[in-house]
Design a protein around this motif. Structure first.
Motif, PDB file in Angstrom:
ATOM      1  N   ASP A   1      39.080  47.077  39.782  1.00  0.00           N
ATOM      2  CA  ASP A   1      37.695  46.882  40.200  1.00  0.00           C
ATOM      3  C   ASP A   1      36.769  47.869  39.502  1.00  0.00           C
TER       4      ASP A   1
ATOM      5  N   PHE B   1      40.275  48.142  46.489  1.00  0.00           N
ATOM      6  CA  PHE B   1      39.587  48.885  45.428  1.00  0.00           C
ATOM      7  C   PHE B   1      40.607  49.541  44.518  1.00  0.00           C
TER       8      PHE B   1
ATOM      9  N   ARG C   1      33.500  45.995  38.606  1.00  0.00           N
ATOM     10  CA  ARG C   1      33.571  44.561  38.943  1.00  0.00           C
ATOM     11  C   ARG C   1      32.376  44.183  39.798  1.00  0.00           C
TER      12      ARG C   1
END
Lengths: 740, 333
Positions: free
Chosen positions: A446, A430, A121
């Motif tokens: 992510d 995360f 991401r």
């Protein structure tokens, strides 16, 4: 071949050309090696590599991973491609047989929607990156320098077993975290708790082949159960015994198992416990010995006379008595509980009432016997349920997690709306998804690490239900990776090396770790004096290693049973039944076109969702087949086409699981509805498992109709002899006995 | 070729049912489906998709009955009030074979859905047998579950599809198989019109264009073709697997052994409800089952010594002489 993956020749060097080299040599990719690329020498098939005979398929053993049952499989490899899966006859789970999900696993491997490169991401959207960059980003967050430690880190997985489970636990230990959330929607977590308390063993061996009568309360052991193929093979023995076994199924919505019952008994959802107590009442009346039953439970049984139970459950007093008589007369019997019993706030008590019947009938020790344990508890399957999903949502809500790794689970899809998981996930900074597919969870992560498919990767597994013989089942690559990605075991080793360099640096890859683990086994397990390579080669060839099984004894004892009074809900008169399917399962197989086009066993509908209702309910609601029905719970509404049949209780509306994906590739996305989304809050009081069958709903015609796409428009045989039926008397009398 | 040869050859093939049909087969591949064991799980069907390069046609084409499932599992409810059609002595197929045609199709259509009678959902307290009698039951629930029926090409020995093919694309092999030659087929679809089992499937589209997007095509079995638009196809009893074992047996100068191979559906069946083999081999499990159930190839009506044996062939009264024997479903009442 791409530069950043493991080159085939290097790969073989690592393997040392041992027995494994044999397995991999059959896996060339002639179509991808061209002169223009010039990266590899083009070898004519006139000089084929060893074990590659053009036009001849070679079979290699591996393990199916379409559900947690862990069936042994053989994969046919021809010209470097795996083409067909069949059961491994050496497996004591599936005896050479395979279900439709196992057949269709190849379509996951060759799926056009597979993620080909890691996704990271960046600025809000997932972008393709190299493995170096992906692992770099990961090391920043979870490496030794990140300072991440303790319960701020979590693994969230489906069922895991074997050496992957060992390494995963080691990884958690290295980080000092206790958080391993294991989540399965189709599970028997409540039943395991009941078994543990009442028998002393969570997964005893059910001897279907010994039983003369099976009374199953919603246990879909042939369909969406714990080990469908194992129980199907046992069912065949049960049905061909002498005399033929009788199956009675008590459930709100006809499951695949119910569709095969001699007598299918509809029941008002949530009243199965009362039905079981009613049977117990009848048994005591008929003189069954109840010496060991404590006074309070005896009083509870006495209060459940036939008339009362009939009015609670919507069944008839006469039927109750007849079932009890049958159970008593044809001994030994077997009484089972399944998802529709366990999925209530009082699920534990209801399942305990069902298990008590086995004790009254003297089945423990006859049809329920100890299943035993293996010498490797750390490798046995870590089984989950929905309690961990609730706990995970809670941890995310309280901002207790910094990093979470998802593997083999898709909680964003399976979590009911009331858990608010999509929102709560934003609290986790995360999130890493080890996923091959753009599913709902992967797309909200992510970092997405596309792991090798089960047909490309190494691993070991222990099926969740191995009542006869404990085996460690081998998963080996059946072909070269389609994309230069990394195996799950290799990644686990890499994560461990980030924290515990010394302990793990000697293992160059997961394969060497596995081989080392197997060759280090004591000679008693290896079975005979073999060199390490001989033993390893033999194990790979067979695909499984039988390990010594220690069979204990069951210690039956009764537990408290607290069943609430059944209450009507005038506002929401119907019960929602979110039924599991042998096929799409909990939704994980919705991206496999063969399974989308394989008709549901009961409704015969393909490619979409539907709502099953009884003809009387349909008349009450004023809907016909194909009409959309709007089903509303306190958590939201969904619309599905009506399918009318008489295999459902008049108070129930069944919407199957599996569809309603918002993501997950071209075959799954935007198709049908997901009933899990409108499940009401509530959990089993004892185990904390979600009460999946406890939702009350209203229903009304949505005012539109579409053609309902299903196999065959005829529900009847139109007077022709298509499926003829004879009575069991005739079968027991006339069946030729000489043929097996 | 002389006219005598032609007549001799012709009369070798033209053996009536009363003579037991054609005798000079090399093999007679046959199947047994035990409906006592079949659970309707669909494993056979998906195994067939995997083995035989069957295209997934998608929802809209499936809705038009264009699904290409060579092996399908039917499920009958056999409950007259969903579709108010009750077989009577005068409109059943048996009656039709005896010369009394059934009532016209329109008469089978549901009249107004039956209103829910007062008290329909109450129990009348009748006995187990009375209350839960078999067909035509008045019971409001599906008391005996469903009736599952795996249907694949019945490999008829006097197949209705064969004589109508204008180009002889479908013909009978010396193995007793009803074969389909794809590159001879011109797509007249006469054969599927004539198949009483609805087990022939026409390629209305070039499915290869969208059924196997890359890399899904890598799964395709190179042992058989991917069929193109305009061609009829059907279950072959996995003829490519038969070829392999026959070749191997010939090279080793022996006969094909029973159980040496099985078709994809039979191999996968979790309950072993399906049995496959060579009926010409008296030691094969298939031959033993046919004999034990006293079902004979040839006649359109079985004359069994023991009428209680379960073997039957579907719609055999049409004199199609199928190679698939079904064993009746069993229920405790």
């Amino acid at each position: 071949m791409s530069g950043n993956g493991v080159n085939r020749r290097d790969f073989l060097k690592i393997l040392g050309w041992s027995g494994v080299g044999v397995a991999v040599a059959g896996c060339d990719r002639p179509t991808t090696v061209t002169l223009e690329e010039g990266k590899e020498e083009v070898v004519a098939y006139l000089q084929p590599e060893e074990y590659v005979i053009p036009g001849v398929g070679v079979w290699f053993a591996s393990t199916c991973q379409q559900c947690a049952a862990g069936c042994g499989v053989h994969g046919r490899v021809r010209e470097g491609r795996v083409l067909k899966m069949e059961g491994n006859p050496d497996s004591s789970i599936n005896y050479g047989k395979l279900c439709q999900m196992g057949q269709a696993g190849l379509q996951g491997h060759y799926n056009p929607d597979r993620i080909k490169k890691p996704l990271l991401r960046k600025g809000g959207s997932l972008t393709e990156v190299t493995w170096e960059e992906a692992l770099g980003a990961l090391e920043q967050k979870v490496g030794a320098a990140s300072g991440l430690a303790g319960d701020r880190f979590a693994w969230f997985t489906g069922t895991v077993s074997g050496h992957q489970s060992v390494l995963l636990s080691a990884h958690l230990a290295a980080l000092g975290s206790q958080h391993h959330f294991v989540h399965e929607v189709i599970n028997n977590a409540v039943g395991r708790a009941v078994n543990l308390d009442m028998l002393g063993e969570a997964m005893p061996r059910y001897r279907l082949d010994e039983a003369k009568v099976i009374l199953s309360f919603g246990s879909d052991f042939l369909g969406a159960g714990i080990s469908p193929v194992y129980f199907s093979t046992a069912y065949a023995k049960f049905r061909t015994g002498s005399p033929r076994g009788v199956l009675i199924q008590v459930e709100p919505k006809m499951t695949l198992t119910g569709g095969n019952a001699d007598l299918w008994v509809p029941i008002r959802p949530g009243t199965e416990g009362a039905f079981a107590l009613g049977i117990a009442n009848q048994l005591l009346k008929q003189g069954v010995d109840a010496a060991g039953v404590p006074e309070n439970i005896r009083a509870l049984i006495a209060s459940h006379d036939a008339e009362k139970v009939a009015s609670i459950t919507g069944s008839s007093a006469d039927r109750l008595a007849r079932i009890a008589t049958l159970l008593k007369e044809r001994s030994p019997s077997l009484v089972l509980a399944g998802a529709s019993v366990e999925g209530h706030a009082h699920g534990y008590s209801a399942a305990a009432a069902v298990m008590m019947l086995n004790m009254l009938l003297g089945n423990v020790g006859k049809t329920i016997v100890a299943g035993g344990s293996s010498p490797f508890p750390q490798m046995e399957a870590k089984m989950g349920g929905t309690r961990d999903l609730i706990a995970f949502a809670d941890a995310a809500d309280k901002k207790n997690l910094d990093v979470v790794f998802f593997y083999g689970a898709n909680p964003v899809y399976t979590a009911p709306s009331h858990l608010g998981l999509t929102e709560k996930l934003k609290n986790i900074p995360f999130k890493v998804a080890f996923s091959n597919f753009p599913d709902e969870t992967a797309l909200s992560a992510d970092l997405v690490l596309p792991v090798l498919s089960p047909y490309e990767d190494w691993g070991t597994h222990m099926g969740i239900y191995q009542p006869e013989q404990k085996v460690v089942s081998i998963q080996q690559p059946l072909m070269e990776p389609l994309y230069p990605n990394k195996g799950f075991g290799d990644l686990l080793l890499a994560f461990l090396k980030m924290r515990k360099v010394k302990e793990y640096e000697s293992f160059t890859d997961y394969y060497s770790y596995l081989k080392n683990a197997f060759t280090a086994l004591p000679a008693t397990v290896k079975g005979g004096a073999l060199t390490n390579d001989e033993f390893w080669g033999k194990t790979l060839q067979k695909g499984l290693l039988e390990v010594p099984t220690v069979v204990g004894t069951l210690k039956p004892r009764l537990v408290e049973i607290n069943l609430p009074e059944y209450k009507e809900d005038a506002q929401r008169p119907f019960h929602l039944v979110p039924s599991g399917r042998l096929g799409l399962w909990d939704g994980r197989h919705a991206n496999l076109p063969w399974l989308q086009e394989a008709p549901d066993q009961i409704s015969k509908i393909v490619w979409t969702s539907w709502a099953e209702i009884h003809p009387a309910t349909a008349a009450r609601l004023g809907v016909e087949q194909g009409d959309f029905l709007r089903i509303t719970s306190d958590q939201g509404a969904l619309e599905a086409q009506v399918y009318i049949h008489k295999g459902i209780h008049i108070d129930a509306i069944a919407v199957p699981m599996g569809q309603g994906h918002e993501e997950y590739g071209r075959y799954a996305k935007g198709r049908g509805v997901n009933p899990l989304k409108i499940i009401s809050p509530g959990a089993d009081a004892r185990t904390g498992e979600l009460a999946l069958y406890g939702t009350r709903v209203t229903a009304a015609a949505a005012g539109r109709r579409e053609f309902l796409v299903k196999l065959s428009s005829n529900e009847t045989q139109l007077g022709r002899k298509m499926v003829a039926t004879v009575t069991a008397d005739v079968f027991n009398r006339a069946e030729p006995k000489t043929i097996t | 070729m002389s006219i005598t040869n032609l007549i001799n050859d012709w009369s070798r093939y033209r053996k009536g049912a009363e003579e037991g049909g054609f005798h000079e087969y090399e093999h007679q591949w046959a199947m047994v489906v035990d409906l006592n064991k079949c659970i309707g799980c669909n494993a056979c069907s998906v195994a067939c998709y995997a083995e035989n390069n069957l295209p997934v046609v998608g929802e809209t084409r499936f809705a038009k009955n264009q699904g290409m499932h060579w092996m399908r599992v039917e499920r009958f409810w056999d409950e007259p009030d969903l579709q108010p059609y009750v077989a009577t002595a005068s409109n059943s197929l048996d009656a039709w074979i005896e010369g009394n045609p059934p009532a016209p199709r329109s008469a089978l259509k549901p009249s107004n859905p039956a209103p829910i009678a007062e008290g329909m959902l109450e129990r009348d307290g009748k006995g187990f047998n009375e209350q839960f009698g078999f067909h035509g039951t008045k019971s409001e629930y599906q008391d005996f579950g469903g009736s599952f029926l795996p249907m694949m090409c019945q490999q008829c020995h006097s197949a209705t599809c064969e004589p109508v093919c204008p180009v002889a694309a479908t013909y009978h092999t010396p193995d007793g198989l009803n074969a389909q030659v794809y590159n001879r087929c011109i797509g007249s679809r006469y054969c599927s019109n004539n198949c009483p089992y609805r087990l022939r499937f026409f390629n209305f589209w070039s499915y290869y264009e969208d059924a196997w997007p890359e890399p899904l095509h890598m799964q395709l079995n190179p042992d058989l073709t991917v069929r193109d638009k305009g061609v009829m196809e059907k279950c072959t009893f996995c003829v490519h697997r038969i070829r392999v074992v026959k070749d191997e047996a010939r090279m080793e100068n022996r006969k094909v052994k029973d159980g040496e191979f099985a078709t994809a559906c039979v191999q996968s069946c979790p309950t072993s409800a399906l049995v496959f083999g060579d009926k010409m081999d008296p030691d094969s499990q298939v031959a033993k089952l046919w004999n034990a159930h006293q079902v004979k190839q040839g006649p359109y009506k079985q004359t069994k010594e023991n009428k209680e044996l379960r073997g039957y062939r579907i719609l055999e009264g049409l004199n199609t002489d199928p190679s698939v024997m079904y064993l009746e479903r069993v229920r405790e009442v």
